[in-house]
Write a protein that holds these residues in place. Structure first.
Motif, short mmCIF file in Angstrom:
data_model
loop_
_atom_site.label_atom_id
_atom_site.label_comp_id
_atom_site.label_asym_id
_atom_site.label_seq_id
_atom_site.Cartn_x
_atom_site.Cartn_y
_atom_site.Cartn_z
N ASN A 55 -36.38 34.31 -7.43
CA ASN A 55 -35.23 34.47 -8.57
C ASN A 55 -35.79 34.15 -9.89
O ASN A 55 -36.55 33.42 -10.02
N LYS A 56 -35.15 34.89 -10.85
CA LYS A 56 -35.60 34.68 -12.27
C LYS A 56 -34.14 34.68 -13.01
O LYS A 56 -33.63 35.30 -12.88
N ILE A 57 -34.58 33.85 -14.16
CA ILE A 57 -32.97 33.55 -14.98
C ILE A 57 -32.75 34.85 -15.88
O ILE A 57 -33.75 35.56 -16.50
N TRP A 95 -24.61 29.89 -16.75
CA TRP A 95 -25.66 28.82 -17.10
C TRP A 95 -25.07 27.69 -17.87
O TRP A 95 -24.26 27.76 -18.43
N TRP A 157 -28.88 35.18 -12.75
CA TRP A 157 -30.29 35.44 -12.35
C TRP A 157 -30.34 36.74 -11.29
O TRP A 157 -29.22 37.21 -11.06
N VAL A 267 -26.56 28.54 -13.26
CA VAL A 267 -28.08 28.08 -13.48
C VAL A 267 -27.92 26.96 -14.45
O VAL A 267 -27.46 26.91 -15.38
N GLU A 275 -35.83 24.03 -14.94
CA GLU A 275 -34.55 24.82 -14.59
C GLU A 275 -34.21 24.54 -12.99
O GLU A 275 -35.05 24.27 -12.31
N LEU A 277 -32.00 26.63 -10.08
CA LEU A 277 -31.36 27.92 -10.00
C LEU A 277 -30.59 27.69 -8.80
O LEU A 277 -30.85 27.02 -7.79
N LYS A 384 -36.76 38.91 -17.49
CA LYS A 384 -35.48 39.54 -17.57
C LYS A 384 -35.28 40.95 -18.26
O LYS A 384 -34.53 41.59 -18.05
#
Length: 437
Positions: A55-57, A95, A157, A267, A275, A277, A384
């Motif tokens: 996963n990515k923000i 977040w 995310w 987040v 970070e 998640l 993103k």
């Protein structure tokens, strides 16, 4: 094997560019449509790319208005592109940013929201609210050192590797060819003018009219032999533009009961430290240590470059493991069960980072390499933009301006660094991997 445009690297820059180029130019029944080929060391999602992650923000919280605007554009695409929408890869959980005492980053970010024409949906939180919200999951967090807390419900995310694979498949549907091979050398054209293509480790040469390197942390390693061949001085080499940097990521496999508890979280951004998640659908809970590092190597010709080490990226020095555990213990100590529970999986995640953390999206400035282009320098904040960044790279490939502000931000950087503050300063590496072994 010949093509019009060869894209080396199937991370976010390469995949997004292939998709947007194909949308513009490829028509199955039109013999004049351009040929687009992606070359990567493995099938999508590329196994070592920074983009291949659980996963990515996705957030628009930037200290630079340029990136706030780009992020809103990307967030709109995440929410509305049918192939992402149907796959339900985008999760708008919100977040919380915790900013260190003495830092003005949160204030600079929120000022951009206030100064824009968009509604400012951010709001302050107290330490007590942070500890007591989301079922009290953060009740044991060490809050020493934090000066402020704010929430933004518009952030979230994305299922990272799945999203990249989805977009690759969409590009292939539009006629993009995907080839698997380890790029080992950039082949110079006849009489040292232009780039002919790229040679893979098995000796196959992929020839193209234009070559785009979307090779992230591996860019300097790939460019090095070409720079030697052209006898480029150090100040003109790619290493002056982007540096390969790594961060350590820790994963816990949660039980369904634990996933339900920790799944309440937004987040969490812990200042410059890292970070947290929320768990994925399969219950993987991820902690990132944002204190990055380089891996410096010396080439056969005596040039020092940065590149990921040639080893399994799950091999983590004990010092980095201990750092990660210390950070986890300060944030959500109960996940460690009093030290009895180990981390299920560690990974080193590598990206390329520029001095100002602006991406490098440009034609190579050397006149001998007029058909060689670069799209790199993700600087740990570019994932993103997967749905949209490719249209800007495509413009550069076609000689079309992206506007003065973007052209300036993404250009080949002058040797003298700017005094202006960077886009994502916390990820600038200040140590080398050999110091951590």
């Amino acid at each position: 094997m010949d093509t019009d445009i060869l894209i080396v690297g199937a991370g976010i820059f390469g995949v997004s560019t292939a998709y947007h180029l194909a949308q513009r130019h490829h028509h199955h029944d039109d013999p004049s449509s351009i040929g687009i080929t992606i070359l990567d060391r493995g099938p999508a999602p590329s196994p070592l790319a920074a983009s291949t992650d659980i996963n990515k923000i996705v957030r628009a919280d930037y200290s630079k208005p340029l990136y706030m605007d780009l992020a809103y554009e990307a967030m709109d695409a995440w929410a509305n592109l049918p192939f992402f929408k149907d796959a339900d890869v985008y999760h708008r959980t919100g977040w919380v940013m915790m900013d260190e005492k003495g830092s003005d980053l949160a204030e600079r970010i929120r000022r951009n929201f206030r100064d824009s024409a968009r509604e400012d949906v951010t709001f302050d939180l107290t330490e007590e609210e942070v500890r007591g919200s989301w079922g009290g999951v953060l009740g044991q967090m060490d809050c020493n050192g934090w000066g402020s807390y704010y929430a933004n419900p518009s952030a979230g995310w994305v299922d990272a590797a799945s999203a990249v694979e989805i977009m690759v498949n969409e590009a292939i549907k539009l006629g993009v060819r995907y080839e698997v091979g380890e790029a080992s050398r950039i082949v110079l054209g006849k009489e040292g003018v232009g780039v002919e293509g790229v040679e893979t480790g098995d000796g196959k040469v992929y020839r193209a009219k234009k070559v785009l390197l979307a090779t992230g942390a591996w860019t300097s390693r790939l460019m090095s032999s070409l720079e030697d061949e052209l006898d480029m001085p150090d100040e003109e080499r790619i290493e002056t533009q982007i540096t390969a940097a790594g961060v350590c990521v820790a994963h816990f496999q949660l039980s369904p009961e634990e996933a339900e508890v920790y799944g309440r979280l937004p987040v969490l951004v812990c200042g410059a430290k890292g970070e947290i998640l929320p768990p994925t659908r399969t219950g993987i809970f991820k902690f990132t240590n944002a204190t990055s590092f380089t891996n410096t190597i010396t080439t056969e010709t005596g040039h020092q470059i940065s590149a990921p080490p040639d080893r399994d990226q799950s091999i983590i020095p004990q010092k980095l493991r201990d750092e990660s555990l210390q950070l986890i213990r300060k944030r959500i100590p109960q996940v460690l069960d009093g030290g009895k529970r180990p981390v299920d999986h560690f990974r080193l995640c590598w990206d390329s980072i520029s001095r100002d953390q602006n991406q490098l999206i440009t034609r190579h400035p050397d006149a001998r390499l007029a058909n060689l282009f670069l799209a790199a320098g993700g600087s740990f904040h570019s994932w993103k933009f997967l749905p949209t960044i490719g249209k800007y790279v495509a413009n550069v490939l076609e000689g079309v301006s992206n506007g003065a502000e973007k052209d300036q931000a993404w250009r080949w950087k002058p040797v003298q660094p700017s005094a202006e503050r960077g886009v994502h300063e916390k990820v600038i590496p200040k140590r080398d991997l050999n110091e951590l072994e």
